[in-house]
Structures are given as structure tokens and as C-alpha cells.
Design a protein around this motif. Structure first.
Motif, PDB file in Angstrom:
ATOM      1  N   TYR A   5       8.417   5.559  92.511  1.00  0.00           N
ATOM      2  CA  TYR A   5       8.753   6.343  91.404  1.00  0.00           C
ATOM      3  C   TYR A   5       9.550   5.632  90.274  1.00  0.00           C
ATOM      4  CZ  TYR A   5      10.261  10.216  88.344  1.00  0.00           C
ATOM      5  OH  TYR A   5      10.459  10.769  87.392  1.00  0.00           O
ATOM      6  N   LEU A   6       8.649   5.364  89.187  1.00  0.00           N
ATOM      7  CA  LEU A   6       9.041   4.933  87.969  1.00  0.00           C
ATOM      8  C   LEU A   6       9.748   5.674  86.803  1.00  0.00           C
ATOM      9  CD1 LEU A   6       5.975   2.453  87.256  1.00  0.00           C
ATOM     10  CD2 LEU A   6       8.306   2.010  88.633  1.00  0.00           C
ATOM     11  N   GLY A   7       9.399   7.017  86.976  1.00  0.00           N
ATOM     12  CA  GLY A   7       9.962   7.727  85.774  1.00  0.00           C
ATOM     13  C   GLY A   7       8.825   8.061  84.717  1.00  0.00           C
ATOM     14  N   PHE A   8       9.413   8.082  83.596  1.00  0.00           N
ATOM     15  CA  PHE A   8       8.173   8.693  82.674  1.00  0.00           C
ATOM     16  C   PHE A   8       8.035   7.374  81.520  1.00  0.00           C
ATOM     17  CE2 PHE A   8      10.980  11.974  84.088  1.00  0.00           C
ATOM     18  CZ  PHE A   8       9.753  13.149  84.192  1.00  0.00           C
ATOM     19  N   GLY A   9       6.654   7.281  81.407  1.00  0.00           N
ATOM     20  CA  GLY A   9       6.172   6.223  80.598  1.00  0.00           C
ATOM     21  C   GLY A   9       5.454   6.355  79.276  1.00  0.00           C
ATOM     22  N   LEU A  10       4.757   5.556  78.701  1.00  0.00           N
ATOM     23  CA  LEU A  10       3.873   5.444  77.691  1.00  0.00           C
ATOM     24  C   LEU A  10       2.840   4.302  77.833  1.00  0.00           C
ATOM     25  CD1 LEU A  10       6.224   6.262  74.470  1.00  0.00           C
ATOM     26  CD2 LEU A  10       4.498   7.950  75.690  1.00  0.00           C
ATOM     27  N   GLY A  11       1.709   4.579  77.030  1.00  0.00           N
ATOM     28  CA  GLY A  11       0.589   3.692  77.022  1.00  0.00           C
ATOM     29  C   GLY A  11       1.158   2.830  75.971  1.00  0.00           C
ATOM     30  N   LEU A  12       1.073   1.385  76.213  1.00  0.00           N
ATOM     31  CA  LEU A  12       1.407   0.519  75.395  1.00  0.00           C
ATOM     32  C   LEU A  12       0.280   0.080  74.309  1.00  0.00           C
ATOM     33  CD1 LEU A  12       3.763  -1.442  74.286  1.00  0.00           C
ATOM     34  CD2 LEU A  12       2.628  -3.229  75.854  1.00  0.00           C
ATOM     35  N   ARG A  13       0.452   0.374  73.215  1.00  0.00           N
ATOM     36  CA  ARG A  13      -0.745   0.134  72.172  1.00  0.00           C
ATOM     37  C   ARG A  13      -0.159  -0.750  70.968  1.00  0.00           C
ATOM     38  NH1 ARG A  13      -2.344   1.759  76.218  1.00  0.00           N
ATOM     39  NH2 ARG A  13      -3.527   3.777  76.315  1.00  0.00           N
ATOM     40  N   ALA A 206      -2.904  13.773  78.768  1.00  0.00           N
ATOM     41  CA  ALA A 206      -3.469  13.172  77.573  1.00  0.00           C
ATOM     42  C   ALA A 206      -3.897  14.568  76.621  1.00  0.00           C
ATOM     43  CB  ALA A 206      -4.572  12.426  77.574  1.00  0.00           C
ATOM     44  N   GLY A 207      -4.465  14.337  75.502  1.00  0.00           N
ATOM     45  CA  GLY A 207      -5.218  15.452  74.842  1.00  0.00           C
ATOM     46  C   GLY A 207      -6.719  15.448  74.724  1.00  0.00           C
ATOM     47  N   HIS A 208      -7.223  16.395  74.309  1.00  0.00           N
ATOM     48  CA  HIS A 208      -8.768  16.440  74.427  1.00  0.00           C
ATOM     49  C   HIS A 208      -9.254  17.107  73.254  1.00  0.00           C
ATOM     50  CE1 HIS A 208      -7.263  20.224  76.740  1.00  0.00           C
ATOM     51  NE2 HIS A 208      -8.152  20.655  75.876  1.00  0.00           N
ATOM     52  N   THR A 209     -10.562  17.235  72.877  1.00  0.00           N
ATOM     53  CA  THR A 209     -11.142  18.273  72.003  1.00  0.00           C
ATOM     54  C   THR A 209     -12.058  19.195  72.420  1.00  0.00           C
ATOM     55  OG1 THR A 209     -11.346  16.180  70.413  1.00  0.00           O
ATOM     56  CG2 THR A 209     -12.707  17.771  69.955  1.00  0.00           C
ATOM     57  N   ASP A 210     -11.587  20.421  72.049  1.00  0.00           N
ATOM     58  CA  ASP A 210     -12.192  21.624  72.624  1.00  0.00           C
ATOM     59  C   ASP A 210     -13.287  22.418  71.673  1.00  0.00           C
ATOM     60  OD1 ASP A 210     -12.768  24.321  73.775  1.00  0.00           O
ATOM     61  OD2 ASP A 210     -10.496  24.403  74.358  1.00  0.00           O
ATOM     62  N   TYR A 211     -14.316  22.047  72.278  1.00  0.00           N
ATOM     63  CA  TYR A 211     -15.609  22.658  71.357  1.00  0.00           C
ATOM     64  C   TYR A 211     -16.056  24.141  71.876  1.00  0.00           C
ATOM     65  CZ  TYR A 211     -15.996  18.068  69.778  1.00  0.00           C
ATOM     66  OH  TYR A 211     -15.740  16.684  69.033  1.00  0.00           O
ATOM     67  N   GLY A 212     -15.281  24.805  72.450  1.00  0.00           N
ATOM     68  CA  GLY A 212     -15.293  26.059  73.143  1.00  0.00           C
ATOM     69  C   GLY A 212     -15.986  26.349  74.231  1.00  0.00           C
ATOM     70  N   ASP A 213     -17.404  26.082  74.349  1.00  0.00           N
ATOM     71  CA  ASP A 213     -18.300  26.002  75.356  1.00  0.00           C
ATOM     72  C   ASP A 213     -18.045  24.756  76.158  1.00  0.00           C
ATOM     73  OD1 ASP A 213     -19.425  28.547  74.414  1.00  0.00           O
ATOM     74  OD2 ASP A 213     -21.148  27.410  73.730  1.00  0.00           O
ATOM     75  N   HIS A 221      -5.530  13.705  70.710  1.00  0.00           N
ATOM     76  CA  HIS A 221      -4.910  14.834  70.236  1.00  0.00           C
ATOM     77  C   HIS A 221      -3.617  14.931  71.239  1.00  0.00           C
ATOM     78  CE1 HIS A 221      -8.567  16.075  68.619  1.00  0.00           C
ATOM     79  NE2 HIS A 221      -7.830  16.863  67.627  1.00  0.00           N
ATOM     80  N   PRO A 222      -2.358  15.802  70.868  1.00  0.00           N
ATOM     81  CA  PRO A 222      -1.455  16.036  71.556  1.00  0.00           C
ATOM     82  C   PRO A 222      -1.853  16.790  72.812  1.00  0.00           C
ATOM     83  CG  PRO A 222      -0.967  16.464  69.219  1.00  0.00           C
ATOM     84  CD  PRO A 222      -2.394  16.258  69.490  1.00  0.00           C
ATOM     85  N   VAL A 223      -1.050  16.560  73.932  1.00  0.00           N
ATOM     86  CA  VAL A 223      -1.464  17.516  75.005  1.00  0.00           C
ATOM     87  C   VAL A 223      -1.226  19.102  74.729  1.00  0.00           C
ATOM     88  CG1 VAL A 223      -0.463  18.020  77.449  1.00  0.00           C
ATOM     89  CG2 VAL A 223      -0.423  15.662  76.427  1.00  0.00           C
ATOM     90  N   VAL A 224      -2.151  19.748  75.388  1.00  0.00           N
ATOM     91  CA  VAL A 224      -2.128  21.053  74.948  1.00  0.00           C
ATOM     92  C   VAL A 224      -1.520  21.997  76.098  1.00  0.00           C
ATOM     93  CG1 VAL A 224      -4.507  20.639  73.800  1.00  0.00           C
ATOM     94  CG2 VAL A 224      -4.447  21.692  76.079  1.00  0.00           C
ATOM     95  N   GLY A 225      -0.957  23.099  75.745  1.00  0.00           N
ATOM     96  CA  GLY A 225      -0.278  24.083  76.362  1.00  0.00           C
ATOM     97  C   GLY A 225      -1.019  24.369  77.776  1.00  0.00           C
ATOM     98  N   ILE A 251      -3.660   7.113  66.802  1.00  0.00           N
ATOM     99  CA  ILE A 251      -2.507   7.037  67.475  1.00  0.00           C
ATOM    100  C   ILE A 251      -1.407   7.373  66.242  1.00  0.00           C
ATOM    101  CG2 ILE A 251      -0.909   5.457  68.314  1.00  0.00           C
ATOM    102  CD1 ILE A 251      -3.378   4.029  69.409  1.00  0.00           C
ATOM    103  N   PRO A 252      -0.297   8.303  66.765  1.00  0.00           N
ATOM    104  CA  PRO A 252       0.756   8.634  65.730  1.00  0.00           C
ATOM    105  C   PRO A 252       1.628   7.761  65.833  1.00  0.00           C
ATOM    106  CG  PRO A 252       1.054   9.894  67.590  1.00  0.00           C
ATOM    107  CD  PRO A 252      -0.262   9.043  67.869  1.00  0.00           C
ATOM    108  N   ALA A 253       2.676   7.819  65.038  1.00  0.00           N
ATOM    109  CA  ALA A 253       4.141   7.044  65.081  1.00  0.00           C
ATOM    110  C   ALA A 253       4.689   7.319  66.422  1.00  0.00           C
ATOM    111  CB  ALA A 253       4.799   7.644  63.960  1.00  0.00           C
ATOM    112  N   PHE A 254       5.296   6.148  66.663  1.00  0.00           N
ATOM    113  CA  PHE A 254       5.945   6.319  67.926  1.00  0.00           C
ATOM    114  C   PHE A 254       6.699   7.416  68.282  1.00  0.00           C
ATOM    115  CE2 PHE A 254       8.774   5.089  71.352  1.00  0.00           C
ATOM    116  CZ  PHE A 254       8.324   4.410  72.259  1.00  0.00           C
TER     117      PHE A 254
END
Length: 286
Positions: A5-13, A206-213, A221-225, A251-254
Motif C-alpha cells: 500500500y503506497l497511499g495516493f499518487g499522480l501520473g508523472l507528466r 480518471a476523466g472521460h467524455t460523455d456523448y450521451g449514448d 477531464h476531471p473525475v466525474v461524480g 493537462i492542467p496546472a499541478f
């Protein structure tokens, strides 16, 4: 491999190399895309080794093509093994998919047919890779947009059978479960409930793009609810699992990714107070 168990991380970009080295942010670990560093030298390698001095690293690949009918790419595996030797990551992962056919890399993560033949094929290849690397690997569930007429059973049954028989581990992408559940009209919680908690080593959010169908796993995108809700259910099912935010485009600001990571911490701390104890108070969202 003993479950870690490492805890909470980020993808290094690359956008964040300088920020990480200058500010040493309160991130428990970083995940790197293996192929970005499978080179002889250069700036990416320099930054990777500099950051590795301060943080645990895990390696995540996109080109192993473990499910392909092409022969395993031994040049690729030798380069991967060399990078593992250099970086000494906590673990190494790739995807339960195929990417190449006839020696041509599609640069996409194509889903497997859920058949006994495919299971046998995967188990043999995973065993060969693990023997060559000298360690267990993690395999990630991919998002999918098609089904095969030959498939029998459900994705979670297939995924579980492969990792049990190959004695490897799971990188469970919560967003991919959600995306595939939307696209194929299955119950995402049923997927989670079918998996063996002892095999789940890491979560992706991670986030995704929602096209409805339909929904596309775009990582821009940010993680959705709804994915946060599914993450909470995953914590209830699997307990504390090393969790990271994955962002590959736009990719947004850190600070924005760090805010999402703190949201993941808050959900985990509130869901599992018996594990995190007094740390719950540190990351309350106000």
C-alpha cells in the motif's frame, strides 16, 4: 509479490517535472509511462531519476500487447527489464488487451474476446513475461466499445480467471469500469463484487467524455461524480488500495490535479476511518 500500500499518487507528466522537483509536493508516489523512459538517456531519464530520489515510482506500460497473437516482443521486454533494473519501481503494470497485429502497433488498447482459448493464451504469455522479468505484473482492465460474438460470460469473470490462473495482480481502473458499464449496460457494482480483493493492488481514477449514448475514456477531464461514487464502493469492497489520478491530455496546472488527489484522500478517509484513523481530519474538504 506481497500486497503493498503506497497511499495516493499522480501520473508523472513532463508538464510537472520542474514543479515536482522544486516544490516536493505532498504526493505519496508517482506513476510513469514505461515507454517514455525506455531510451538510452536524455532529459526524461534525467528528471525521472531526480524525482525517484524523493518519491516511490511505479511503472505503467501501454505496449506489451499481452493478448496479441503476435509473438512477444523480446526487444521490448529486454528494454523494460533494463528500465526496471534502473528505476527499481514498486511494481510494473500494463493492460489486459492487445495492441499489435501482424507486427503493426495500433496504438490503441483493444479488448479481448472472453473465451477459454483467450484465457489459455493470456495465461501462457503472462507466465512467460513474469518469468522473464522475475516478478509479478499488474494488468489493467481496459474501457471497451465493442463486443465479440465469440465471447462467453462477462468481463469480470474473464479478468478474474486470467489473473488467478496466471498468478498476476490487478490494476483496477475505476473509470474504465464505469465507461464499459455505461457502454455495455451492465452493473458496475456487480463487476467490483466479482473480483478477489487479494488481487487488487492499485486503482486508477480518471476523466472521460460523455456523448450521451456512449462514453469514451479520454483522460482529458476531471473525475466525474459517478466515478467518485464508484470509487467509494470500491473502497468498501477492497479496503485501502494505492490510488492515483490519471490525466493524459489537456493537462492542467499541478494544483488542479493535487486538488483531485485530495478529494480521493477525503473519500478514502471518510469511507475507511478504521484504517486511516486520525488522518481523516487532515484532508477534510471544507
Amino acid at each position: 509479490m506481497q500486497k503493498k500500500y503506497l497511499g495516493f499518487g499522480l501520473g508523472l507528466r513532463t508538464d510537472h517535472y520542474h514543479h515536482v522537483l522544486e516544490h516536493k509536493p505532498d504526493v505519496d508516489w508517482f506513476e510513469v509511462i514505461s515507454e517514455n523512459y525506455m531510451v538510452g538517456g536524455g532529459k526524461p531519464k534525467h528528471f525521472l531519476h531526480s524525482i525517484r530520489e524523493h518519491y516511490p515510482i511505479v511503472m505503467h506500460g501501454v505496449s506489451m500487447s499481452i493478448g496479441s497473437c503476435d509473438p512477444l516482443n523480446m526487444d521490448y521486454l529486454r528494454s523494460l527489464r533494463a528500465l526496471i533494473s534502473e528505476v527499481q519501481p514498486e511494481w510494473v503494470s500494463d493492460h489486459l488487451c492487445w495492441t499489435s497485429i501482424g507486427g503493426v502497433n495500433s496504438h490503441d488498447l483493444m479488448p479481448m474476446p472472453y473465451t477459454e482459448e483467450a484465457i489459455d493464451h493470456l495465461v501462457q504469455r503472462i507466465t512467460q513475461v513474469q518469468d522473464f522479468l522475475g516478478q509479478q505484473i499488474l494488468l489493467e482492465n481496459v474501457s471497451s466499445y465493442i463486443t465479440y460474438e465469440q465471447s462467453k460470460g462477462q468481463e469480470w469473470e474473464f479478468y478474474s480467471e486470467v489473473v488467478e490462473r496466471a498468478d498476476c495482480l490487478m490494476l483496477l481502473d475505476i473509470n474504465n469500469v464505469y465507461v464499459s458499464a455505461r457502454n455495455h449496460h451492465f452493473d458496475a457494482v456487480q463487476y467490483l463484487d466479482a473480483l478477489n480483493p487479494e488481487r487488487v493492488m492499485q486503482f486508477h481514477l480518471a476523466g472521460h467524455t460523455d456523448y450521451g449514448d456512449y462514453v469514451v475514456d479520454t483522460h482529458d477531464h476531471p473525475v466525474v461524480g459517478a466515478v467518485w461514487d464508484l470509487y467509494e464502493k470500491a473502497l468498501q469492497r477492497f479496503g485501502p488500495v494505492s490510488t492515483m489520478i490519471e490525466r493524459d491530455d489537456d493537462i492542467p496546472a499541478f494544483a488542479e490535479l493535487d486538488k483531485e488527489l485530495r478529494q480521493a484522500k477525503d473519500i478514502a478517509y471518510q469511507t475507511l476511518p478504521e484504517f486511516y484513523g486520525s488522518h481523516c481530519l487532515k484532508y477534510q474538504v471544507g
